[in-house]
Design an enzyme around this catalytic site. Structure first.
Site, PDB file in Angstrom:
ATOM      1  N   HIS A 496       0.806  -1.108   0.101  1.00 19.49           N
ATOM      2  CA  HIS A 496       0.019  -0.037  -0.087  1.00 19.49           C
ATOM      3  C   HIS A 496       0.810   1.205   0.070  1.00 19.49           C
ATOM      4  O   HIS A 496       0.862   2.069  -0.822  1.00 19.49           O
ATOM      5  CB  HIS A 496      -0.834   0.003   1.235  1.00 19.49           C
ATOM      6  CG  HIS A 496      -1.851   1.111   1.537  1.00 19.49           C
ATOM      7  ND1 HIS A 496      -3.042   1.197   1.077  1.00 19.49           N
ATOM      8  CD2 HIS A 496      -1.380   2.366   1.699  1.00 19.49           C
ATOM      9  CE1 HIS A 496      -3.551   2.312   1.351  1.00 19.49           C
ATOM     10  NE2 HIS A 496      -2.693   3.219   1.827  1.00 19.49           N
ATOM     11  N   GLU A 497       1.822   1.256   0.818  1.00 20.32           N
ATOM     12  CA  GLU A 497       2.825   2.604   1.074  1.00 20.32           C
ATOM     13  C   GLU A 497       3.507   2.826  -0.329  1.00 20.32           C
ATOM     14  O   GLU A 497       4.026   3.754  -0.700  1.00 20.32           O
ATOM     15  CB  GLU A 497       3.265   2.544   2.308  1.00 20.32           C
ATOM     16  CG  GLU A 497       2.659   2.394   3.658  1.00 20.32           C
ATOM     17  CD  GLU A 497       1.517   3.715   3.730  1.00 20.32           C
ATOM     18  OE1 GLU A 497       1.694   4.621   2.914  1.00 20.32           O
ATOM     19  OE2 GLU A 497       0.340   3.393   4.165  1.00 20.32           O
ATOM     20  N   HIS A 500       1.633   4.472  -2.752  1.00 19.29           N
ATOM     21  CA  HIS A 500       1.744   6.000  -2.557  1.00 19.29           C
ATOM     22  C   HIS A 500       3.306   6.491  -3.065  1.00 19.29           C
ATOM     23  O   HIS A 500       3.250   7.496  -3.659  1.00 19.29           O
ATOM     24  CB  HIS A 500       1.665   6.307  -1.103  1.00 19.29           C
ATOM     25  CG  HIS A 500       0.269   6.409  -0.684  1.00 19.29           C
ATOM     26  ND1 HIS A 500      -0.695   7.027  -1.086  1.00 19.29           N
ATOM     27  CD2 HIS A 500      -0.275   5.503   0.556  1.00 19.29           C
ATOM     28  CE1 HIS A 500      -1.945   6.946  -0.646  1.00 19.29           C
ATOM     29  NE2 HIS A 500      -1.429   6.082   0.502  1.00 19.29           N
ATOM     30  N   HIS A 503       3.317   6.902  -6.873  1.00 18.92           N
ATOM     31  CA  HIS A 503       2.596   8.221  -7.012  1.00 18.92           C
ATOM     32  C   HIS A 503       3.559   9.405  -6.920  1.00 18.92           C
ATOM     33  O   HIS A 503       3.584  10.367  -7.796  1.00 18.92           O
ATOM     34  CB  HIS A 503       1.217   8.356  -6.192  1.00 18.92           C
ATOM     35  CG  HIS A 503       0.344   9.022  -6.683  1.00 18.92           C
ATOM     36  ND1 HIS A 503      -0.581   9.592  -5.898  1.00 18.92           N
ATOM     37  CD2 HIS A 503       0.059   9.885  -7.809  1.00 18.92           C
ATOM     38  CE1 HIS A 503      -1.649  10.313  -6.607  1.00 18.92           C
ATOM     39  NE2 HIS A 503      -1.198  10.417  -7.849  1.00 18.92           N
TER      40      HIS A 503
HETATM   41 ZN   LIG Z   1      -2.825   5.165   2.148  1.00 21.83          ZN
END
Ligand SMILES: [Zn+2]
Length: 704
Positions: A496-497, A500, A503
């Site tokens: 998940h991280e 990010h 991104h």
């Molecule tokens: Zn998040």
């Protein structure tokens, strides 16, 4: 003149001169006052000392003030370049200092850092207000905004202009003098009430304790839970007894395992009546007043409701769109929750009881049912999830999707020995950015997992500024002769991280303000959540989930069980969450500023959606911190909104292939590279070819 006085004056003069000199010297040695002379311009962690922050913050604010003075005094007509771009570039130093300080205060804090944080917070907020309330500056911004159709700006420039203009307007810059004064009063009162609301819940959390003094009352509880309760009792001066509190790590295991139904009821009822005892910690009047003030502020600023005001900046845009999504999910979720309730009720009968399932029974019977249905232990997975292997797995996915490479570097400054540094490169070897990972807990680090930027990607004067991104976590550490072995939840968190981080790393924008992860809250979790989907795909597991001793790949059977168990109890989880989202929206779509009976309002809100009595809304209003003391008013829906997006987006990969190059390129070009430079729905549609649908999420949660 008196000799003594003369002496004193000369001493003072010497001291004064000395202090100017030492200030100059401090400026010379403060690493923030010159370009970072390090590989890739990462922060020189070995040179930055705590005493450098405050002077750097002050200098950065002074510099920005000078630059803003120059903007407003510019004799030329306001243009995009001399006003908006100049404003954007006025805060370079402030951003650098702020980023380094904020990142390190999260992962390497100490008393000194916390003191600086306390001192600098009001300075920063005053500085922001001073800019937003600068009338001359607003007049120039507005002048540019009013002629924007004639300026032939790029889409990105239009977005930047829009952002700055709206900052002012939403802060009341367009209001009359009297209205401005009223707005300031409303904001003032709201900030006090917000603070009090949160404090009251905190006090309520700490005020209740359930003391157990008979061993028989511990029936069903695992030894680890009993030990923690004994520890808590000791701390609270009840040596030899056991204490349970309303903090989740204490209460949830009690609800899951305690065979004492009356005690489950006691602690559960205490939990749901926080802030609702008609005493000094009661939050009902406070939140009712907050709702009124929010209605007033919205109407002052020209919005129909508080939700309209908030959502304007989000992907959802309008309350109707949020309700529309919630309603689509509600029916299937409620249907599943009713089935779950029935199963639990049957279990109660089977045990020979005849009582009706109550909210305080849900966790207990769910735990039992889970054991009966999926006889598998999470712990059997860990040996396959060695941290280093999981990191390799995440890099593998990024490489297969986007061709990018992660090369570990040992010659780049870092702030702690646990930290690892990677250079991120394109397939052709060109530099993308720097990626720091910092995955182990320590006393100086806050809890949870997060992504952050030491430096965001942007471009200035034709020069590319490459991102410096971090991922932080608090994962299981190596113990004895065992390496760090993650739980399946931790594996998902790491992916998940990392999403990010991608991104931030793959951002390809011009302006810092709208680059990388600077996107609306209901959009920002798309790049992160979508990465979780790859973690447990057999094709990916084969590459990284290898037993740390034998290198054997994780057995498919274990993965299947893990996936099945993830669908378990999703009716409850979804319903509990959605009910809170409805409640949030109901409070914030009010258009009339009038006093309301909080309990009656809440009951009506929940009966409109026909919430079943076996499930309580995840947060009742008097302790709904997200919306009355956090930043989530009219925003609690965004978690599931982003989940709809990620499930819908991942479907494209599933329909073609897990690493389909055309889809991956489209996701990179239309979502990851674009930051907040365009409306998120337009970006999404460009990737997907259509608006997101809820079906993939329903399937993912096992609700369909
Ligand atoms: Zn998040």
């Amino acid at each position: 003149m008196n000799k003594k006085l003369l002496l004193l004056i000369s001493v003072c003069l010497v001291l004064f001169a000395f202090s100017i000199q030492s200030e100059e010297k401090a400026k010379e040695t403060n690493p923030f006052f010159s370009e970072f002379d390090t590989p890739f311009g990462v922060p020189p962690f070995d040179k930055i000392k705590e005493e450098h922050y405050l002077p750097a913050f002050r200098e950065a604010m002074t510099q920005q003030n000078w630059k803003i003075e120059a903007i407003v005094n510019n004799p030329e007509q306001p243009t995009f370049k001399n006003t908006i771009e100049a404003l954007e570039n006025s805060q370079t130093l402030l951003r650098t200092v702020g980023n380094v300080f904020d990142v390190l205060n999260g992962s390497m804090t100490n008393e000194k850092m916390q003191e600086i944080a306390k001192e600098v917070a009001p300075l920063r907020s005053k500085h922001r207000d001073d800019i937003r309330l600068n009338e001359r500056l607003f007049r120039r911004v507005k002048a540019v905004y009013d002629q924007k159709d004639r300026l032939s700006l790029t889409g990105e420039q239009n977005m930047l202009l829009d952002k700055y203009y709206k900052d002012f307007v939403r802060g009341g810059a367009n209001l009359s003098k009297e209205d401005k004064a009223e707005l300031r009063e409303i904001n003032q009162e709201l900030s006090v009430l917000t603070e009090r609301f949160g404090e009251n819940v905190l006090k309520e959390d700490n005020r209740f304790e359930m003391i157990i003094d008979k061993k028989a009352d511990l029936a069903g509880l695992p030894q680890s839970v009993i030990s923690a309760a004994a520890e808590a009792a000791k701390e609270r001066g009840h040596d030899g007894k056991w204490v349970f509190t309303l903090h989740k790590p204490s209460m949830i295991p009690f609800l899951q395992y305690s065979g004492k139904r009356d005690l489950r009821e006691k602690i559960f009822k205490a939990y749901i009546s926080r802030g609702n005892h008609n005493d000094e910690l009661d939050n009902k009047d406070i939140l009712s007043r907050m709702v009124i003030l929010r209605v007033k502020r919205a109407s002052l600023l020209g919005y129909k409701s508080h939700a309209d005001y908030v959502l304007e900046n989000n992907m959802a845009k309008e309350p109707e769109n949020v309700y529309d999504l919630l309603n689509q999910l509600w029916k299937p979720a409620l249907k599943r929750a009713k089935m779950e309730a029935k199963e639990l009720q049957e279990m109660i009968y089977k045990e020979g009881h005849d009582f009706k399932l109550q909210p305080w029974d849900w966790w207990y019977y769910t735990e039992k049912l889970k054991k009966a249905k999926y006889a598998f232990d999470e712990e059997t997975l860990r040996p396959y999830f060695k941290l280093e292997n999981v990191i390799d797995g995440s890099f593998y996915v990024a490489n297969k999707l986007y061709g990018i490479q992660f090369i570990e570097k040992t010659d780049i400054p870092k702030y702690h020995e646990d930290v690892k540094v990677f250079e991120v490169k394109e397939a052709d070897g060109s530099h993308i950015g720097i990626f720091y990972t910092d995955y182990f807990p320590r006393a100086s680090k806050r809890g949870g997992a997060w992504m952050n930027s030491f430096r965001k990607q942007s471009r200035r004067g034709g020069k590319e500024i490459h991102p410096v991104i971090t991922n932080n976590g608090n994962f299981s550490k190596p113990t004895g002769d065992k390496p760090a072995l993650l739980s399946s939840e931790e594996v998902l968190t790491l992916f998940h991280e990392f999403g990010h981080a991608l991104h931030g790393l793959l951002s390809d924008c011009t302006y810092y303000r709208i680059s990388g992860t600077s996107v609306p809250r209901d959009f920002v979790e798309l790049p992160s959540q979508i990465m979780e989907n790859w973690a447990f795909e057999p094709e990916v597991l084969k590459v990284y989930a290898k037993h740390y001793k034998t290198s054997e790949v994780i057995p498919q059977e274990l993965i299947d069980k893990l996936k099945e168990a993830r669908h378990f109890n999703q009716g409850f989880a979804t319903v509990e969450y959605l009910a809170a989202s409805f409640l949030d929206m109901d409070w914030h779509t009010l258009t009339e500023a009038k006093e309301l009976d909080v309990e009656k309002f809440e009951t009506e809100s929940l009966s409109r959606i026909a919430l079943i009595p076996e499930i309580i809304v995840r947060y009742k209003s008097p302790y709904f911190r997200h919306i009355f003391s956090g930043g989530y008013s009219s925003g609690y829906y965004s978690y599931i909104w982003a989940e709809v997006l990620d499930a819908d987006a991942f479907e494209v990969f599933k329909d073609t292939c897990l690493f389909d190059q055309k889809t991956a390129q489209s996701f990179r070009k239309n979502i990851l590279e674009r930051g907040g430079t365009e409306d998120p729905m337009i970006l999404y549609k460009r990737f997907r070819g259509a608006e997101p649908k809820v079906e993939p999420l329903l399937k993912k949660r096992g609700l369909k």
